[in-house]
Design a protein around this motif. Structure first.
Motif, short mmCIF file in Angstrom:
data_model
loop_
_atom_site.label_atom_id
_atom_site.label_comp_id
_atom_site.label_asym_id
_atom_site.label_seq_id
_atom_site.Cartn_x
_atom_site.Cartn_y
_atom_site.Cartn_z
N SER A 20 0.84 -1.18 0.00
CA SER A 20 0.00 0.00 0.00
C SER A 20 0.88 1.24 0.00
O SER A 20 1.84 1.34 0.78
CB SER A 20 -0.91 0.02 1.23
OG SER A 20 -1.54 1.28 1.38
N LEU A 21 0.56 2.18 -0.87
CA LEU A 21 1.27 3.46 -0.92
C LEU A 21 0.23 4.54 -0.71
O LEU A 21 -0.72 4.67 -1.49
CB LEU A 21 1.96 3.64 -2.27
CG LEU A 21 2.83 4.88 -2.41
CD1 LEU A 21 4.04 4.80 -1.50
CD2 LEU A 21 3.27 5.08 -3.85
N GLY A 22 0.39 5.31 0.35
CA GLY A 22 -0.62 6.32 0.66
C GLY A 22 -0.03 7.51 1.36
O GLY A 22 1.18 7.73 1.37
N ASN A 23 -0.90 8.29 1.98
CA ASN A 23 -0.45 9.47 2.72
C ASN A 23 -1.49 9.85 3.76
O ASN A 23 -2.56 9.24 3.84
CB ASN A 23 -0.17 10.64 1.77
CG ASN A 23 -1.32 10.96 0.85
OD1 ASN A 23 -2.47 10.66 1.16
ND2 ASN A 23 -1.03 11.57 -0.28
N LEU A 24 -1.17 10.88 4.54
CA LEU A 24 -2.11 11.39 5.54
C LEU A 24 -2.97 12.52 4.98
O LEU A 24 -4.02 12.81 5.53
CB LEU A 24 -1.35 11.91 6.76
CG LEU A 24 -0.82 10.90 7.77
CD1 LEU A 24 -0.20 11.64 8.95
CD2 LEU A 24 -1.89 9.95 8.25
N THR A 25 -2.50 13.14 3.92
CA THR A 25 -3.19 14.31 3.38
C THR A 25 -3.83 13.98 2.03
O THR A 25 -3.59 12.92 1.46
CB THR A 25 -2.21 15.49 3.19
OG1 THR A 25 -1.14 15.08 2.32
CG2 THR A 25 -1.63 15.93 4.52
N THR A 26 -4.63 14.90 1.53
CA THR A 26 -5.30 14.68 0.25
C THR A 26 -4.39 15.15 -0.88
O THR A 26 -4.28 16.34 -1.14
CB THR A 26 -6.63 15.46 0.17
OG1 THR A 26 -6.35 16.85 0.38
CG2 THR A 26 -7.59 14.99 1.24
N GLY A 27 -3.74 14.22 -1.53
CA GLY A 27 -2.95 14.51 -2.71
C GLY A 27 -1.70 15.32 -2.44
O GLY A 27 -1.43 15.77 -1.32
N GLY A 28 -0.89 15.48 -3.50
CA GLY A 28 0.23 16.39 -3.44
C GLY A 28 1.53 15.86 -2.87
O GLY A 28 2.46 16.62 -2.68
N THR A 29 1.63 14.55 -2.59
CA THR A 29 2.87 14.03 -2.01
C THR A 29 3.73 13.30 -3.02
O THR A 29 4.85 12.90 -2.70
CB THR A 29 2.56 13.06 -0.84
OG1 THR A 29 1.72 12.00 -1.32
CG2 THR A 29 1.87 13.78 0.30
N GLY A 30 3.22 13.08 -4.23
CA GLY A 30 4.01 12.42 -5.26
C GLY A 30 3.78 10.93 -5.37
O GLY A 30 4.70 10.18 -5.72
N LYS A 31 2.55 10.49 -5.11
CA LYS A 31 2.29 9.05 -5.16
C LYS A 31 2.50 8.46 -6.55
O LYS A 31 3.03 7.35 -6.68
CB LYS A 31 0.86 8.75 -4.69
CG LYS A 31 0.62 8.94 -3.21
CD LYS A 31 -0.73 8.38 -2.78
CE LYS A 31 -1.89 8.94 -3.58
NZ LYS A 31 -2.05 10.39 -3.43
N THR A 32 2.06 9.16 -7.59
CA THR A 32 2.10 8.57 -8.93
C THR A 32 3.52 8.21 -9.38
O THR A 32 3.76 7.08 -9.80
CB THR A 32 1.43 9.50 -9.95
OG1 THR A 32 0.06 9.72 -9.54
CG2 THR A 32 1.43 8.87 -11.34
#
Length: 348
Positions: free
Chosen positions: A61-73
């Motif tokens: 799983s690749l995710g974050n705490l915030t909505t978008g903007g961290t460079g997941k893609t």
């Protein structure tokens, strides 16, 4: 209120009386309700009061705490390449956020280009997608934006944090951009701080000290997103060196537009302006015309955007100005050895 104006309010850029006396207090109240709902949901998952589906292949799983903007893609692409280099059949699972009816979203379009031939299943029901991917021969599943999608069990939980804006303007949705409190990082297996080249050494050190309270120091890595070329809709490329110093006009519809502007500036471009659209925006002919007119009036050499935006376009030029996307790649810095050790455990 559109998304761009909403971001100005929660970031504090807008400080008129309506923002201070109406919007911000109202958003804080809604955040309290949201926090309660998130807390109950996580409590139920932690105690297995809600069902969790386990599958027979590794799930990253690749995710974050915030909505978008961290460079997941770009990180999904990096992970995909890593497993392919270790002779594993990879499948990508995502929700398909903000796709138009009957179409796929911008993230899938970009990942199809970055990871040619890799199956990508878009469905809000990621458990159903996982089962289908395994039937189709997948040996490893990468769950894109999966930290909050707890219905599908995962072997490894990786979380990205943008070092420039780590806590989503300091609040949970809708007062800020955080989907969960910081304490949720305790269930992460590994944390990667992105865009560390866009903050000061002091700011990075302070953030790392804050994170050590939640995540062991040896389970953190740092990363940057390095631009390496320009590409257009005809798949033609330009080296960055050949256009360094050019005056450009930028536009984007991503979660972190400020990060894109810094990338352009750090790449040596003179940025005449940046037009920001709501995240995952679908460009109309009017949008294209407006961007072209603004760029023409600014007397720029090039119009630049992200590759995530470029895949939604078909024009080589806007109002006679060439349009290019900035290709970026992931560069891991501190802590990469332990991350690779974790991944290696999934392929041995």
């Amino acid at each position: 209120m559109d998304e761009v104006e909403y971001l100005r309010i929660i970031s504090g850029q807008r400080q008129d009386w309506r923002a201070r006396l109406l919007y911000q207090p109202g958003l804080r109240f809604l955040s309290l309700l949201y926090r309660g709902g998130v807390g109950v949901r996580n409590w139920m998952f932690d105690r297995r009061l809600r069902s969790v589906r386990t599958v027979e292949v590794p799930v990253v799983s690749l995710g974050n705490l915030t909505t978008g903007g961290t460079g997941k893609t770009p990180f999904v692409a990096w992970l995909t390449q890593w497993f392919q280099n270790h002779q594993k059949q990879v499948a990508l699972l995502s929700r398909g956020y903000r796709a138009l009816p009957g179409e796929v979203n911008d993230e899938k379009l970009l990942l199809d280009r970055l990871c040619p031939g890799v199956p990508h299943y878009q469905n809000p029901d990621r458990c159903a997608s996982a089962e289908k991917a395994i039937r189709d021969g997948a040996q490893v599943l990468i769950l894109d934006d999966g930290f909050q999608h707890r219905k599908l069990d995962r072997t490894v939980d990786l979380v990205l944090i943008d070092a420039v804006c780590p806590w989503g303007h300091g609040g949970l949705l809708p007062r800020g951009l955080m989907r969960e409190p910081k304490s949720s990082l305790k269930r992460a297996d590994f944390v990667i701080l992105t865009r560390v080249d866009q903050c000061s050494a002091t700011e990075l050190a302070q953030l790392q000290q804050e994170l050590i309270k939640l995540v062991p120091a040896d389970r953190m890595a740092t990363a940057t997103f390095q631009p390496h070329a320009l590409i257009n809709v005809a798949d033609e490329t330009l080296s960055l060196e050949s256009v360094k110093g050019k005056r450009v006009w930028g536009f984007c519809a991503i979660g972190n537009p400020a990060g894109f502007r810094r990338t352009l500036e750090q790449s040596g471009f003179e940025v005449a302006g940046l037009q920001v659209f709501a995240d995952h925006h679908h460009y109309s002919s009017d949008d294209v015309q407006e961007i072209g007119v603004q760029a023409k009036e600014a007397d720029v050499d090039l119009i630049l955007t992200t590759c995530k935006d470029l895949v939604k376009l078909s024009e080589l030029m806007f109002c006679g100005v060439p349009v290019w996307g900035v290709e970026i790649g992931v560069e891991l810095r501190e802590g990469s050895a332990f991350l690779e050790q974790i991944l290696q455990g999934l392929v041995d």
